[in-house]
Design an enzyme around this catalytic site. Structure first.
Site, mmCIF file in Angstrom:
data_model
loop_
_atom_site.group_PDB
_atom_site.id
_atom_site.type_symbol
_atom_site.label_atom_id
_atom_site.label_comp_id
_atom_site.label_asym_id
_atom_site.label_seq_id
_atom_site.Cartn_x
_atom_site.Cartn_y
_atom_site.Cartn_z
ATOM 1 N N ASP A 29 37.197 43.638 52.491
ATOM 2 C CA ASP A 29 37.598 44.502 51.371
ATOM 3 C C ASP A 29 38.657 45.480 51.847
ATOM 4 O O ASP A 29 38.675 45.858 53.023
ATOM 5 C CB ASP A 29 36.400 45.317 50.867
ATOM 6 N N ARG A 89 42.755 38.097 48.661
ATOM 7 C CA ARG A 89 42.290 38.508 47.332
ATOM 8 C C ARG A 89 43.263 39.580 46.851
ATOM 9 O O ARG A 89 43.480 40.566 47.550
ATOM 10 C CB ARG A 89 40.885 39.099 47.402
HETATM 11 P P1 FDA Z 1 40.850 47.304 34.361
HETATM 12 O O1 FDA Z 1 39.511 47.934 34.554
HETATM 13 O O2 FDA Z 1 42.067 48.033 34.824
HETATM 14 O O3 FDA Z 1 40.980 46.915 32.866
HETATM 15 C C1 FDA Z 1 42.174 46.333 32.385
HETATM 16 C C2 FDA Z 1 42.056 46.044 30.939
HETATM 17 O O4 FDA Z 1 40.940 45.166 30.750
HETATM 18 C C3 FDA Z 1 41.774 47.222 30.050
HETATM 19 O O5 FDA Z 1 42.907 47.918 29.708
HETATM 20 C C4 FDA Z 1 41.105 46.539 28.895
HETATM 21 O O6 FDA Z 1 42.082 45.952 28.074
HETATM 22 C C5 FDA Z 1 40.313 45.449 29.552
HETATM 23 N N1 FDA Z 1 38.928 45.788 29.832
HETATM 24 C C6 FDA Z 1 38.403 46.074 31.031
HETATM 25 N N2 FDA Z 1 37.096 46.303 30.945
HETATM 26 C C7 FDA Z 1 36.785 46.175 29.651
HETATM 27 C C8 FDA Z 1 35.608 46.302 28.917
HETATM 28 N N3 FDA Z 1 34.469 46.615 29.526
HETATM 29 N N4 FDA Z 1 35.633 46.092 27.595
HETATM 30 C C9 FDA Z 1 36.779 45.780 26.990
HETATM 31 N N5 FDA Z 1 37.943 45.646 27.610
HETATM 32 C C10 FDA Z 1 37.949 45.845 28.928
HETATM 33 N N6 FDA Z 1 39.612 47.333 44.795
HETATM 34 C C11 FDA Z 1 39.983 47.780 46.022
HETATM 35 O O7 FDA Z 1 40.657 48.801 46.120
HETATM 36 N N7 FDA Z 1 39.614 47.088 47.142
HETATM 37 C C12 FDA Z 1 38.889 45.936 47.080
HETATM 38 O O8 FDA Z 1 38.589 45.347 48.130
HETATM 39 C C13 FDA Z 1 38.510 45.470 45.801
HETATM 40 N N8 FDA Z 1 37.778 44.323 45.670
HETATM 41 C C14 FDA Z 1 37.564 43.811 44.406
HETATM 42 C C15 FDA Z 1 36.933 42.581 44.254
HETATM 43 C C16 FDA Z 1 36.792 42.019 42.998
HETATM 44 C C17 FDA Z 1 36.156 40.672 42.872
HETATM 45 C C18 FDA Z 1 37.279 42.720 41.846
HETATM 46 C C19 FDA Z 1 37.182 42.123 40.484
HETATM 47 C C20 FDA Z 1 37.845 43.947 41.992
HETATM 48 C C21 FDA Z 1 37.983 44.519 43.246
HETATM 49 N N9 FDA Z 1 38.541 45.771 43.401
HETATM 50 C C22 FDA Z 1 38.886 46.200 44.664
HETATM 51 C C23 FDA Z 1 38.693 46.683 42.228
HETATM 52 C C24 FDA Z 1 40.052 46.580 41.605
HETATM 53 O O9 FDA Z 1 41.028 47.111 42.460
HETATM 54 C C25 FDA Z 1 40.110 47.334 40.274
HETATM 55 O O10 FDA Z 1 39.822 48.681 40.501
HETATM 56 C C26 FDA Z 1 39.144 46.820 39.226
HETATM 57 O O11 FDA Z 1 39.051 45.421 39.241
HETATM 58 C C27 FDA Z 1 39.611 47.267 37.816
HETATM 59 O O12 FDA Z 1 40.836 46.678 37.471
HETATM 60 P P2 FDA Z 1 40.919 45.391 36.520
HETATM 61 O O13 FDA Z 1 42.212 44.720 36.790
HETATM 62 O O14 FDA Z 1 39.730 44.550 36.736
HETATM 63 O O15 FDA Z 1 40.856 45.842 35.046
#
Ligand code: FDA
Length: 299
Positions: free
Chosen positions: A126, A176
């Protein structure tokens, strides 16, 4: 120890009382509960990566305990015959003690995975806050020189990441890619979500066309749709990459991706040190606090 550290210490009354809040995002406190969660995910067509919660360890004994817990997790994965690998945080493996010590512990976990988890011996490192980015990538490269079943996480919000993506492609490492979950200053990180999405897609595009089996970690429907379109247009088969999501986040979208024929790996954290992880989930989306509460009241 700060007041918050004391409040969230695993054996504190507060932590014991409030674990129910984190339950939506954390698969229990024991290896058995984590394996049970992985079994359910496997039955739904998803693979997993197990994370033993904990970070920022300052004592050697604590890092060694974490390393040993990873040995037990790998043995439990193999004994249960489930499809899962592991994700580790280097600050939990002693990175703040010294890079050499973290490398020793990481290498032991990688070797244990190679010998003990033949179905999926991969170990993901990570990525944590920017104070340890350089050190994390240095330890990764030193481990990778000895074992190929290890790969880093790169964060699209960091301005340095396109160079790190190029380096990973050059050495054939499995990456990743995620947006990034820590609070970083504007000198080194993009702050605007439109820009972060754009950078994410640029990095994902390079990894999909020239990289080694990238993990596309996001729950963002716009990014997922863009990656699906990109893969279609570039003739990239579904078995050349995997989507990755966090345990308990957007389960309907998780099932839909599997139904649509995509590979999906779920990040399954467990353990008593859930506070930092839970805080990041709530900090990135206020709805996650509501989710946590509503899942309690809907029981
Ligand atoms: P984000 O939360 O930004 O959401 C984007 C959009 O998705 C929103 O604007 C909305 O449209 C929609 N959405 C999201 N949730 C919703 C809901 N509940 N209901 C409706 N709409 C919703 N970070 C890090 O710094 N180091 C690491 O090693 C990791 N490892 C990691 C592993 C895995 C498998 C994942 C999925 C994530 C990580 N992360 C991480 C975290 C990552 O950096 C990030 O903070 C989160 O995934 C949030 O960003 P997203 O792109 O998922 O969507």
């Amino acid at each position: 120890m700060t007041v918050l550290d004391r409040l969230f210490a695993p054996d504190s009354l507060f932590s014991r009382r409030f674990f129910f809040l984190a339950k939506r995002f954390v698969a229990g406190e024991t290896i058995d509960s984590a394996i049970a969660a992985v079994r359910e995910l496997n039955a739904a067509g998803m693979t997993a990566t197990l994370d033993f919660l904990g970070e920022d360890v300052l004592e050697r004994e604590a890092a060694i305990k974490t390393r040993d817990e990873y040995f037990r997790m790998l043995d439990a994965i193999a004994a249960a015959g489930v499809q899962s690998n592991v994700s580790v945080k280097l600050t939990a493996m002693g990175l703040l003690v010294s890079e050499g010590f973290a490398l020793e512990n990481l290498s032991a976990v990688i070797e244990h995975a190679q010998a003990g988890n033949p179905k999926d011996p991969f170990v993901r490192i990570d990525m944590e806050g920017s104070t340890v980015t350089e050190a994390t990538l240095r330890v990764f490269e030193r481990a990778y020189a000895m074992h190929k079943n290890v790969g880093p996480v790169l964060q699209a919000y960091l301005k340095r990441t396109p160079q790190d993506v190029e380096r990973a492609i050059e050495i054939g490492a499995r990456v990743r890619i995620c947006k990034g979950a820590y609070s970083e200053p504007p000198e080194i990180a993009y702050k605007d979500m439109v820009e972060i999405r754009l950078k994410y897609l640029q990095c994902a595009g390079e990894l999909l066309t020239r990289g080694n089996y990238p993990g596309i970690a996001t729950h963002d429907p716009a990014l997922i749709e863009a990656v699906r379109r990109f893969a279609r247009e570039h003739g990239i088969a579904n078995d050349k990459f995997e989507f990755q999501m966090l345990y308990g986040v957007r389960p309907a979208l998780q099932h839909q991706l599997v139904k649509d024929g995509y590979r999906l790996r779920i990040y399954v954290p467990f353990g008593t040190h859930w506070a930092g992880y839970f805080y990041r989930r709530v900090a990135e989306r206020k709805e996650n606090a509501w989710f946590a509460l509503s899942s309690v009241f809907s029981k």
